[in-house]
Design an enzyme around this catalytic site. Sequence first.
Site, short mmCIF file in Angstrom:
data_model
loop_
_atom_site.label_atom_id
_atom_site.label_comp_id
_atom_site.label_asym_id
_atom_site.label_seq_id
_atom_site.Cartn_x
_atom_site.Cartn_y
_atom_site.Cartn_z
N CYS A 68 15.00 17.41 79.50
CA CYS A 68 14.75 15.77 79.89
C CYS A 68 14.84 15.01 81.38
O CYS A 68 15.25 16.94 81.97
CB CYS A 68 16.31 15.81 79.27
SG CYS A 68 16.62 16.07 77.59
N ARG A 116 9.21 14.85 82.49
CA ARG A 116 10.09 16.02 81.48
C ARG A 116 10.54 15.54 79.52
O ARG A 116 11.24 16.02 79.63
CB ARG A 116 11.59 16.23 82.54
CG ARG A 116 11.56 16.50 83.72
CD ARG A 116 12.35 16.71 84.33
NE ARG A 116 12.65 17.96 85.36
CZ ARG A 116 12.64 18.25 85.57
NH1 ARG A 116 13.86 19.23 84.37
NH2 ARG A 116 12.66 19.31 86.17
N TRP A 143 13.69 14.23 75.80
CA TRP A 143 12.88 15.47 74.81
C TRP A 143 13.45 15.98 73.77
O TRP A 143 15.21 16.66 73.97
CB TRP A 143 11.94 16.29 75.92
CG TRP A 143 11.35 17.11 75.25
CD1 TRP A 143 9.53 16.77 74.94
CD2 TRP A 143 10.43 18.20 74.25
NE1 TRP A 143 9.10 17.73 73.47
CE2 TRP A 143 9.84 18.25 73.67
CE3 TRP A 143 12.65 18.84 74.30
CZ2 TRP A 143 10.35 19.58 72.82
CZ3 TRP A 143 12.42 20.56 72.86
CH2 TRP A 143 11.18 20.80 73.04
N ASN A 179 21.04 17.21 80.49
CA ASN A 179 19.43 18.19 80.49
C ASN A 179 19.51 19.70 79.94
O ASN A 179 20.47 20.05 80.25
CB ASN A 179 18.44 17.81 82.07
CG ASN A 179 17.33 18.97 81.53
OD1 ASN A 179 16.86 19.52 80.51
ND2 ASN A 179 16.34 19.85 82.55
N GLY A 180 19.54 20.25 78.59
CA GLY A 180 20.28 21.51 78.30
C GLY A 180 20.08 21.63 76.85
O GLY A 180 19.90 20.61 76.30
N GLU A 234 -6.96 29.33 76.04
CA GLU A 234 -7.14 27.71 77.00
C GLU A 234 -7.49 27.03 76.15
O GLU A 234 -7.47 25.05 75.50
CB GLU A 234 -7.52 28.04 78.27
CG GLU A 234 -7.15 26.35 79.18
CD GLU A 234 -6.08 26.02 79.10
OE1 GLU A 234 -5.13 25.56 79.55
OE2 GLU A 234 -4.69 26.98 79.06
N LYS A 242 -5.90 23.48 74.93
CA LYS A 242 -5.90 21.96 75.13
C LYS A 242 -6.23 21.39 74.03
O LYS A 242 -5.85 20.04 73.33
CB LYS A 242 -7.17 22.28 75.99
CG LYS A 242 -6.49 22.22 77.21
CD LYS A 242 -6.27 21.34 78.41
CE LYS A 242 -4.51 21.84 79.01
NZ LYS A 242 -3.77 23.24 78.66
N GLU A 280 -3.21 20.47 72.45
CA GLU A 280 -1.46 19.31 72.74
C GLU A 280 -2.06 18.27 72.96
O GLU A 280 -1.76 17.34 72.75
CB GLU A 280 -1.30 20.17 73.71
CG GLU A 280 -2.14 20.28 74.95
CD GLU A 280 -1.36 20.59 76.18
OE1 GLU A 280 -0.46 20.89 76.69
OE2 GLU A 280 -2.22 22.28 76.67
N HIS A 309 -11.94 40.73 61.31
CA HIS A 309 -10.27 41.49 60.63
C HIS A 309 -9.08 40.40 60.64
O HIS A 309 -8.31 40.40 60.10
CB HIS A 309 -9.55 42.28 62.28
CG HIS A 309 -10.43 43.07 62.84
ND1 HIS A 309 -10.39 44.33 62.14
CD2 HIS A 309 -11.50 43.38 63.30
CE1 HIS A 309 -11.35 45.26 63.04
NE2 HIS A 309 -11.94 44.53 63.59
N LYS A 313 5.89 17.86 80.36
CA LYS A 313 5.62 18.53 81.76
C LYS A 313 5.91 19.89 81.69
O LYS A 313 5.07 20.60 82.30
CB LYS A 313 4.71 17.44 82.94
CG LYS A 313 4.16 18.09 84.16
CD LYS A 313 3.55 18.99 83.09
CE LYS A 313 1.84 19.67 84.44
NZ LYS A 313 0.65 19.82 83.78
C1 AGP Z 1 -0.80 23.17 79.60
O1 AGP Z 1 -1.25 22.32 79.44
C2 AGP Z 1 0.78 22.80 78.77
N1 AGP Z 1 2.22 22.05 79.61
C3 AGP Z 1 2.08 24.48 78.99
O2 AGP Z 1 1.54 25.12 77.88
C4 AGP Z 1 2.42 24.43 80.20
O3 AGP Z 1 1.49 25.73 80.80
C5 AGP Z 1 3.42 25.96 80.27
O4 AGP Z 1 4.47 24.56 79.04
C6 AGP Z 1 3.69 26.00 81.29
O5 AGP Z 1 4.07 24.90 82.03
P1 AGP Z 1 4.54 25.77 83.89
O6 AGP Z 1 3.26 26.22 84.25
O7 AGP Z 1 5.34 24.52 84.19
O8 AGP Z 1 5.81 27.07 84.16
#
Ligand code: AGP
Length: 606
Positions: A2, A27, A74, A98-99, A478, A482, A485, A501, A601
Site C-alpha cells: 500500500c 503501490r 492493495w 502498509n504491511g 517475460e 506480460k 499480467e 516432457h 507496481k
Molecule cells: C513486471 O511487469 C511486474 N510488475 C513484476 O513482476 C515486477 O517485475 C516484480 O514485482 C519486481 O519488481 P521490482 O523490479 O520493482 O523489484
Amino acid sequence: MCGIIGITSSKPVSLAIINSLRKLEYRGYDSAGIATLSNGAINEVKSEGRVDNLEKNSAIKSMMGVVGIGHVRWATHGVPNAINAHPHSSENVSIVHNGIIENSTILKKYLIGKGHIFKSQTDTEVIVHLITEHLKENDLKNSIIKVLKQLQGSFALGIIFKDQPDLIVGARRGSPLAVGYGPNENYLGSDSYALKSMTNKISYLNDGEFCILKKDQVKFFDEDGLKVNKKVLELSTDEQNYEKGDFKHFMAKEIEEQPTTLKNCIKEYVDTINNDINIYNFPWDLKEISSVTLIGCGTAYHSCLMAKYWFEELTKLDVTIDIASEFRYRNNRFKKNNLYIFVSQSGETADTYAALDLCNKNGMKTCSVVNVIESSIARDSNFVLPIHCGPEIGVASTKAFLGQMLVLYILVLKLGILRKDLDKDLYLSKIKDLKILPRLVEETLLTERKIQAISSTFTDAKGSMFLGRGYSYPIALEGALKLKELAYVHAEGYPAGEMKHGPLALIEDGMPVVVLAPRDNYYPKTISNMQEVIARGAKVLLITNKSKDEVVSENIWETIEVENTNDDLLPFLLTIPLQKLAYYSALKKGYDIDKPRNLAKSVTVE
Ligand code: AGP
C-alpha cells in the site's frame, strides 16, 4: 503493498494528501481513504477503487483539518471495499498501514475479549484497538512502544490521535517509511516519490524506529523510546517527467522510450571514444570474486536468468540465480568470495530487500541494479548500478527490463575483460554492437502494425505458450508474464526442449504459441520443437531475426522478423514484439493497461 502519506501543517491538508495519494497509486489501487483532525474529532472518508472516487466524495471538500493521514490499498486481508479501506479509526485513534500483521488473529481475539468491536476484515484494525487499549493506562509514547513490541510482521504506520491534534506518529518495521521536511509543515510517506512534489529534504526511518511529527518539529526514537539522530538527505531535484504526453497509456510511452533510455544508459557506462566500459568505484578487488548470485522477482528475475547465460558464456565466474522469495527462507551457503547482485526496478520489493538484508547481515558483498536510486535496496547495498531509464509508471515492466538486461550485460563484459576471461578483440566488437542497439530497437518497434493485427488471436485464447531455447528462454518467460499480467490470458513460458516432457499435452487446435527462434546456435533445435507443436494443431507465431535464408518449415501461422545483431543482444529485440503483443491484447479487451487488476507496481509485502 500500500501507500501511506501524512501531513502536519498550519493549513488544511486534505487536498495535498489526495495529490500525494495519486502519486502513490502505483503501490495499490483497490481502495483509498483519508482522515484529518478538526474540531476535536477524527473525520474519516474512504472509498472503493481509485483516488478519483475518493476525491469525488463531497465530504472531502469540507475537511478543514491541518493534520491528516491518507492511504491507497492493495488488499492482503479482507476484500477490496470501502469498509476494509484505510484509515481504520476508533473514536480516539486513526491509522494507515502498509504491511502485514502476522499475529492479528490472536490480538483480535484478545481485544474482542476486552470489549473492542471490529468493523473490518483487516489485520490492520487490531493496531487501532491495541493503541486505544494502551492509552487507557499509558501516555502516547509508551503506548506506541508497547504496541510496536506486540506486533509481529511488517509495517509502516501513520497514526493520528483525537486528543493530540497537532501530531502524527510514524513507525517502521520491514516496510519503507520516510519523513519530509517543509516550511512550517512536515510529511510522512512510503517513499521519496510520494514526498518529492512537496520537499527535497528527507530522512528515512530504519527498522524498529518510530517518529513523532509536528508541523515545526520531528523527533525520532528507537524501539525502546531512546532518541535517534537522523541524517537529512537532499533528493535530486531534477523534475523527472511523469506525464503520459500524447500516449494513451504510460506503458505505450515506456515501450516507445526504450531506444532513448538504452542510449542514456549506454552513455553513462560506455566510453564510446575509447570503446571501453566505465564502472567507477567498484568497491572490490576482482580477484576476491569467484562467483556471482543474481536475485530478483518477476520481470527482474527474468533479467537475472538472462544474465546467467551471459556470465557463463563470457566469463569463467560460477553463476547462480534465485527468486528472492525462495532465497530468503532457504538454508543458503554464504560464500565470502561470492558477489550477490539484487535486481529491482522499484528498489522496494519486500522479498528482494529481505534477501539483500540477509546477505548484509551475513557480511556478504552486495550490489544492486535498480531504477529508483533513492530506494531502500539502493541505499542498503554496498554498490549500486542505476539503469537510468527514468520513472516507470506502468505496472507491467518494459523499459526497466531492457535497462536491467543492459546494465547486467555491461557488468558481464567489464568483469569478463578485467578477469581476462574475454578476449580484447571480442570485447571491442561487442561494445561496437552495443552502441547501435538503441537504433535496432527503434527499427524493431516498427513491427507494431503486424503485432496489432494478430493480437486478437491471443486476446480470445484460453491459454498460450511462449517457447524459446538458450538466450530466448528468459524472453519466453517475460513474454508470457506480460500477456498474463495485462490480458489476463493464462500463458506459460517454457524451454522449447521441455515441451515433450508434459506441456505438449496442452496443445490443441488453434492454440496460439509464440516460438522465439533467432538464428543462433539453438535455431535448428528450436525449429524442430516448433514442428512438434504445429503437428498438434498449434497456431504458431514465429519470432526470428531477419535473414536471406527462408525458415525451413511449413504451417507457420505468422512470422515476425526483428533486426539483426550478435546473439547476445538478440534478446533485447525479441522482447519488443512480445511487449506490443501483450499491450494490444489487453487494449482489445479494454483492460486497464497501466493498472492491471490485482497487481501493483511495487510489491512491498511478502
Ligand atoms: C513486471 O511487469 C511486474 N510488475 C513484476 O513482476 C515486477 O517485475 C516484480 O514485482 C519486481 O519488481 P521490482 O523490479 O520493482 O523489484
